[in-house]
Design a protein around this motif. Structure first.
Motif, PDB file in Angstrom:
ATOM      1  N   GLN A  13       0.816  -1.153  -0.078  1.00 30.91           N
ATOM      2  CA  GLN A  13       0.025  -0.059   0.005  1.00 30.91           C
ATOM      3  C   GLN A  13       0.900   1.323  -0.011  1.00 30.91           C
ATOM      4  N   THR A  14       2.020   1.062   0.571  1.00 26.55           N
ATOM      5  CA  THR A  14       2.834   2.407   0.867  1.00 26.55           C
ATOM      6  C   THR A  14       3.956   2.509  -0.014  1.00 26.55           C
ATOM      7  N   TYR A  15       4.881   1.564  -0.285  1.00 23.36           N
ATOM      8  CA  TYR A  15       6.104   1.702  -0.975  1.00 23.36           C
ATOM      9  C   TYR A  15       6.202   0.789  -2.296  1.00 23.36           C
ATOM     10  N   ARG A  16       7.246   0.914  -3.068  1.00 24.41           N
ATOM     11  CA  ARG A  16       7.382   0.065  -4.160  1.00 24.41           C
ATOM     12  C   ARG A  16       7.758  -1.204  -3.702  1.00 24.41           C
ATOM     13  N   TYR A  17       7.885  -2.266  -4.542  1.00 20.34           N
ATOM     14  CA  TYR A  17       8.471  -3.662  -4.197  1.00 20.34           C
ATOM     15  C   TYR A  17       9.548  -3.595  -3.955  1.00 20.34           C
ATOM     16  N   PRO A  18      10.461  -3.905  -2.702  1.00 16.43           N
ATOM     17  CA  PRO A  18      11.783  -3.989  -2.560  1.00 16.43           C
ATOM     18  C   PRO A  18      12.423  -4.939  -3.162  1.00 16.43           C
ATOM     19  N   SER A  19      13.331  -4.732  -3.743  1.00 19.74           N
ATOM     20  CA  SER A  19      14.291  -5.662  -4.815  1.00 19.74           C
ATOM     21  C   SER A  19      15.206  -6.490  -3.899  1.00 19.74           C
ATOM     22  N   ASP A  20      15.345  -6.280  -2.652  1.00 16.26           N
ATOM     23  CA  ASP A  20      16.525  -7.063  -2.070  1.00 16.26           C
ATOM     24  C   ASP A  20      16.003  -7.174  -0.689  1.00 16.26           C
ATOM     25  N   PHE A  21      16.601  -8.055   0.217  1.00 14.90           N
ATOM     26  CA  PHE A  21      16.356  -8.350   1.303  1.00 14.90           C
ATOM     27  C   PHE A  21      16.486  -7.322   2.433  1.00 14.90           C
ATOM     28  N   ARG A  22      17.855  -6.683   2.320  1.00 12.95           N
ATOM     29  CA  ARG A  22      17.964  -5.387   2.929  1.00 12.95           C
ATOM     30  C   ARG A  22      17.071  -4.460   3.026  1.00 12.95           C
ATOM     31  N   THR A  23      16.656  -4.178   1.795  1.00 13.10           N
ATOM     32  CA  THR A  23      15.635  -3.073   1.485  1.00 13.10           C
ATOM     33  C   THR A  23      14.346  -3.546   2.045  1.00 13.10           C
ATOM     34  N   SER A  60       0.328  12.047  -1.656  1.00 10.56           N
ATOM     35  CA  SER A  60       0.280  11.007  -2.225  1.00 10.56           C
ATOM     36  C   SER A  60       0.963   9.821  -1.250  1.00 10.56           C
ATOM     37  N   TYR A  61       0.757   8.705  -1.922  1.00 14.63           N
ATOM     38  CA  TYR A  61       1.474   7.661  -1.142  1.00 14.63           C
ATOM     39  C   TYR A  61       2.903   7.774  -1.782  1.00 14.63           C
ATOM     40  N   PRO A  62       3.910   7.448  -0.667  1.00 13.48           N
ATOM     41  CA  PRO A  62       5.324   7.451  -1.181  1.00 13.48           C
ATOM     42  C   PRO A  62       5.620   6.921  -2.379  1.00 13.48           C
ATOM     43  N   LYS A  63       5.215   5.739  -2.564  1.00  7.90           N
ATOM     44  CA  LYS A  63       5.413   4.893  -3.687  1.00  7.90           C
ATOM     45  C   LYS A  63       5.041   5.709  -5.005  1.00  7.90           C
ATOM     46  N   TYR A  64       4.262   6.767  -5.014  1.00  3.29           N
ATOM     47  CA  TYR A  64       3.670   7.447  -6.220  1.00  3.29           C
ATOM     48  C   TYR A  64       4.710   8.710  -6.334  1.00  3.29           C
ATOM     49  N   PHE A  65       5.188   9.261  -5.464  1.00  3.21           N
ATOM     50  CA  PHE A  65       5.961  10.393  -5.650  1.00  3.21           C
ATOM     51  C   PHE A  65       7.017  10.193  -6.429  1.00  3.21           C
ATOM     52  N   ARG A  66       7.334  11.136  -7.346  1.00  8.72           N
ATOM     53  CA  ARG A  66       8.554  11.126  -8.178  1.00  8.72           C
ATOM     54  C   ARG A  66       9.689  11.669  -7.726  1.00  8.72           C
ATOM     55  N   TYR A  67      10.369  11.047  -6.735  1.00  7.72           N
ATOM     56  CA  TYR A  67      11.548  11.482  -6.112  1.00  7.72           C
ATOM     57  C   TYR A  67      12.736  11.744  -7.251  1.00  7.72           C
ATOM     58  N   GLU A  68      13.490  12.484  -6.995  1.00  6.03           N
ATOM     59  CA  GLU A  68      14.423  12.601  -7.938  1.00  6.03           C
ATOM     60  C   GLU A  68      15.747  12.192  -7.068  1.00  6.03           C
ATOM     61  N   ILE A  83      30.262   3.914   6.503  1.00 10.23           N
ATOM     62  CA  ILE A  83      29.051   4.252   6.383  1.00 10.23           C
ATOM     63  C   ILE A  83      28.205   4.037   5.206  1.00 10.23           C
ATOM     64  N   ARG A  84      27.085   3.743   5.156  1.00 10.53           N
ATOM     65  CA  ARG A  84      26.120   3.792   4.239  1.00 10.53           C
ATOM     66  C   ARG A  84      24.935   4.615   4.280  1.00 10.53           C
ATOM     67  N   LEU A  85      24.368   5.337   3.342  1.00 13.33           N
ATOM     68  CA  LEU A  85      23.239   6.102   3.238  1.00 13.33           C
ATOM     69  C   LEU A  85      22.025   5.676   2.323  1.00 13.33           C
ATOM     70  N   ARG A  86      20.951   5.744   2.664  1.00  8.77           N
ATOM     71  CA  ARG A  86      19.743   5.690   1.831  1.00  8.77           C
ATOM     72  C   ARG A  86      18.410   6.268   2.195  1.00  8.77           C
ATOM     73  N   SER A  87      17.398   6.323   1.283  1.00 14.24           N
ATOM     74  CA  SER A  87      16.494   7.050   1.494  1.00 14.24           C
ATOM     75  C   SER A  87      15.238   6.275   0.997  1.00 14.24           C
ATOM     76  N   VAL A  88      14.086   6.892   1.013  1.00  9.99           N
ATOM     77  CA  VAL A  88      13.106   5.931   0.371  1.00  9.99           C
ATOM     78  C   VAL A  88      13.106   6.141  -1.360  1.00  9.99           C
ATOM     79  N   TYR A  89      13.908   7.024  -1.773  1.00  7.80           N
ATOM     80  CA  TYR A  89      14.127   6.992  -3.270  1.00  7.80           C
ATOM     81  C   TYR A  89      14.930   5.542  -3.505  1.00  7.80           C
ATOM     82  N   ASP A  90      15.610   4.662  -2.638  1.00  9.38           N
ATOM     83  CA  ASP A  90      16.055   3.576  -2.727  1.00  9.38           C
ATOM     84  C   ASP A  90      15.385   2.222  -2.677  1.00  9.38           C
ATOM     85  N   ILE A  91      14.030   2.514  -2.266  1.00 12.23           N
ATOM     86  CA  ILE A  91      13.072   1.522  -2.412  1.00 12.23           C
ATOM     87  C   ILE A  91      12.545   1.326  -3.512  1.00 12.23           C
ATOM     88  N   LYS A  92      13.198   0.393  -4.333  1.00  5.59           N
ATOM     89  CA  LYS A  92      12.688  -0.095  -5.581  1.00  5.59           C
ATOM     90  C   LYS A  92      13.406  -1.275  -6.011  1.00  5.59           C
TER      91      LYS A  92
END
Length: 850
Positions: free
Chosen positions: A591-601, A774-782, A841-850
């Protein structure tokens, strides 16, 4: 009184084995076997099943000790166990002293006549809890939580040891608290109860002191109760004039007040009050009560005595806080209020539910508890609920809560079950209540006693587990007669609540949203959206929650096989005890995010879901302060590595929720009630689909001072460029929340525009965030192109575009930061390193849920 510790290195073996192995007391069977390489890690893969079988056996603990330190000259010597888990026979020098049958009690045995100068052998045989409950269930098929083993209600042992919807089947056993010899010369202090009477500029402490030597009980006019031996043994020399006590109170600044002659009361002028975290200082006074025999000292209570002292027999020393505390219940326009009231002020309770810290109790230490509770205070908690399916925590737990300002909601140890109130069971639990009430009642942090967890709701509202009418009678006797009567005698100043949730007892609509406390689970168990919270204005929410997975490094503690790193694998589902919960997480994720492509995500996205779910609830409840006065989420911690509702995982790693909690429990909170696609509840593809796009900001001030703040909002594009903005100066009275006017954005593009907001006070941003229409999954993040640099003990993160829920991880995933999982409107943000090493150190954000 003379004490001799029997803690340290013992020997243990499984009954029937030839050889002994080394054991540590205090400790447990599992911790000893694990230390000695006699069992596999019970948390790894499915080793839980092997560990469970070990509890079908009996275990024997043995130690040898001399009788030293003047014990032989004492009138009486007691063998004292602070905690035995759970079924045990105790032998000293081959003589059976008695048995134990309740891990929640203190056990003592007279041993003076059996002691030798050297080589005394103490032997404790711990009997199988699993065999016991299996046999007991055949006799009394009393029911309870389906997540626990049949018969768990028939033993006074932490229920969750037999399994829960977050716990394993690991019913450990052991001498989990200290073992001591107590030498009593004439008499000892049995208990001290201090009642507080607060005036305008002084607090009067009223003392009720009980001393005993054995035999019949007597009391003198000064309130000193004692027992005097009448058959020539023990303290036969004590009489009404022979025992007295002296009180010394040491203030936080070190000044002392001493009162001799068994004072019934003592007055503290200009008291330094104790306050919960966020409302004032946690001032603690040390109270020492010394018991004497012989000539009685006398004199004014405000002066130190100079005449020779009588013989000192015993000393009771504790820390107390000078405060009033109750639960304020009063009829109002919404129903009836329910709020912790401290020193006359109604506070908004903010915190989480606490469960046992480890399935292996031998690994719980003052430091593990302090580390956990300091993380709670760091996240702006002012309240902890001790859940009723575990055990009454150690003394140090409450000492730390006193120091940190965490108000304790204390359940009695009954949860999700029914009990057969036989005469033997009643006698057992009565002793349990008295032991723990006496042990805990002096603590400044003790906010209320609660009879049980969820029994009024499940058993009588939903008719679960009930098998015979007698169980209804027994319920009323236990929670609405026996416990209140005992509390009236031993702790009348602490508020009692019959169940959680409850509207006050008598099976009167225990989930009434307008009275008492509620457990709200429609978000999660009911599959309702996060916005469902906004339909309710509960008076006090003592449970609500949402699951997530722990950190990857924590999962590596349960399997080193990459093929297990799938949430639907056998090993992952062995560490998920809530049925279809993994599917539920994925349902909310869809309902909220795009389908994560890996386990850590998947792990990352699950933690964001959990954090947002609880944020929606807490922010809504705080916006309605006054009507709602408590948000205590389920749960703070874990007892093993598991998918659960916790905000701190078993290894101590903070989930996203705990960082969110630091923000939504902040003393000054700016929150946004947005209206958009998610709140509309409509189908995205419906023809002529329209919905409101608006924000309404709110400032909640949970401090005792008025706050003048500046509130700003902005409509931004994916690059975080401002398209429209507003600013307003707001005066927020103490202990209130203030709404700002609604702002509408009818022309906003829900896929490319979002709202940011911030609260500034005295030049510092204290609260901020962002919302989407909108839902986060629909937002067009850069791509924010996240980067970082280390500057001393800080990490500076840079973003070139809007970055939602920025996560900072190090190699071990154990960084403790001043902030994490935060939103960025491009630019830079610095966070302080509070723990862990900034390596890898590793960084990520909702942009990386894909």
């Amino acid at each position: 009184m003379i004490t001799q510790s029997l803690n340290g290195i013992w020997r243990m073996r499984r009954v029937g084995d030839d050889g002994f192995q080394e054991a540590v007391v205090p400790g447990t069977v599992y911790t000893d076997l694990l230390r000695n390489g006699q069992m596999e890690d019970p948390f790894f893969k499915d080793n839980e099943q092997k560990a469970l079988k070990l509890m079908d056996e009996d275990y024997e603990y043995v130690t040898e000790f001399p009788c030293g330190g003047g014990l032989s000259a004492c009138d009486r010597v007691l063998l004292h166990f602070d905690g035995i888990d759970t079924l045990a026979d105790i032998y000293l020098n081959g003589v059976h002293l008695g048995d134990a049958c309740n891990m929640h009690r203190i056990w003592e045995f007279e041993v003076k006549q059996l002691l030798r100068p050297e080589k005394n052998e103490l032997r404790v045989v711990l009997h199988s809890p699993t065999k016991y409950i299996a046999e007991a269930f055949k006799v009394s098929q009393t029911h309870g939580s389906e997540d626990a083993m049949d018969g768990f209600v028939n033993i006074r042992k932490a229920h969750c040891m037999f399994g829960w919807d977050w716990g394993a089947h690991l019913p450990d056993a052991g001498l989990f608290r200290p073992v001591t010899l107590l030498g009593i010369d004439e008499a000892r202090l049995e208990s001290v109860y201090i009642r507080q009477e607060h005036g305008a500029d002084a607090v009067t402490l009223h003392f009720e002191v009980e001393a005993s030597g054995g035999g019949c009980g007597k009391a003198d006019a000064r309130g000193l109760h004692y027992e005097a031996e009448t058959d020539g043994g023990g303290c036969g020399k004590a009489d009404a004039q022979g025992l007295h006590y002296e009180v010394t109170v040491t203030a936080p600044d070190g000044t002392k007040i001493t009162a001799a002659g068994s004072p019934g009361k003592l007055v503290i002028e200009n008291p330094q009050l104790w306050w919960p975290n966020g409302y004032g200082e946690q001032n603690l006074y040390t109270v020492e009560v010394a018991l004497y025999a012989g000539a009685e000292a006398c004199g004014d209570q405000m002066e130190h005595q100079t005449q020779p002292r009588a013989k000192k027999l015993d000393v009771w020393e504790r820390r107390i806080g000078l405060r009033t505390m109750t639960v304020h219940r009063e009829k109002d326009q919404w129903g009836e209020s329910f709020a912790f009231q401290v020193n006359g002020i109604d506070i908004f309770a903010m915190g989480a539910d606490y469960i046992p810290e480890d399935h292996l109790l031998g690994r719980v230490t003052p430091q593990t508890t302090r580390t956990l509770l300091e993380k709670a205070k760091w996240a702006n908690f002012n309240c902890i609920r001790v859940w009723g399916g575990g055990y009454y925590p150690e003394d140090w737990f409450y000492d730390i809560c006193d120091e940190l300002g965490l108000v304790v909601w204390q359940d009695f140890m009954f949860a999700c079950a029914l009990y057969d109130l036989t005469p033997e069971f009643e006698a057992n639990i009565r002793a349990e209540f008295i032991d723990n009430i006496k042990r805990l009642r002096h603590h400044a942090s003790l906010g209320l006693w609660c009879g049980n967890n969820e029994m009024e709701q499940f058993v009588f509202e939903r008719n679960e587990w009930l098998t015979k009418p007698q169980e209804v009678r027994d319920y009323f006797l236990m929670y609405e007669r026996i416990i209140p009567e005992i509390l009236q005698k031993y702790d009348p100043q602490t508020f009692y609540w019959p169940a959680s949730p409850s509207s006050g007892g008598s099976l009167d609509f225990p989930q009434d949203p307008d009275r008492g406390d509620v457990h709200y689970w429609e978000v999660w168990h009911g599959n309702k959206p996060f916005t469902e919270y906004r339909k309710y204005f509960f008076r006090f929410v003592s449970e609500f929650g949402f699951q997530s997975f722990p950190a990857m490094k924590t999962i590596e503690q349960i399997s080193d096989d990459p093929s297990d790193y799938n949430i639907f694998s056998y090993v992952m589902e062995k560490h998920q005890r809530n049925g279809s919960a993994n599917g539920k997480i994925m349902n909310y994720m869809q309902q909220t995010y795009r389908y994560p492509s890996d386990f850590r995500t998947v792990l990352y996205a699950s933690q964001l879901l959990q954090a947002d779910a609880i944020r929606y609830g807490v922010e809504h409840f705080r916006r309605n302060r006054g009507r709602c006065m408590g948000a205590v989420y389920w749960q703070l911690n874990d007892c093993w590595p598991v998918a659960s509702w916790s905000s701190v995982d078993y290894c101590g790693r903070l989930k996203a929720l705990h960082y969110y909690a630091g923000r939504f429990f902040a003393p000054l909170l700016l929150s946004c009630e947005e209206q958009g696609l998610m709140t509309s509840g409509k189908d995205l593809n419906r023809e002529h689909f329209t919905f409101e796009k608006s924000i309404r900001l709110n400032v909640a001030n949970e401090t005792r001072e008025e706050a003048v703040v500046t509130v700003r909002y902005a409509l931004r594009n994916p690059k975080a460029e401002i398209l429209r903005s507003g600013e307003e100066k707001v005066m927020v009275p103490a202990l209130t929340s203030v709404w700002l006017d609604k702002v509408e954005f009818p022309d906003a593009d829900i896929y490319t525009e979002y709202i940011s907001y911030e609260l500034e006070k005295d030049g510092e941003i204290l609260s901020d965030g962002t919302v989407n229409f909108s839902y986060p999954k629909y937002f067009r993040y850069e791509d924010p192109e996240l980067t970082y640099r280390l500057i001393g003990d800080e990490i500076e993160v840079s973003a070139k575009a809007y970055a939602k829920s920025v996560e900072i991880l190090n190699e071990e995933e154990n960084l403790l930061l001043s902030d994490n999982y935060f939103d960025m409107n491009a630019g830079t943000k610095r966070v302080k390193i509070l723990g862990g090493e900034p390596v890898g150190i590793r960084l990520r954000s909702v942009y990386d849920i894909k």
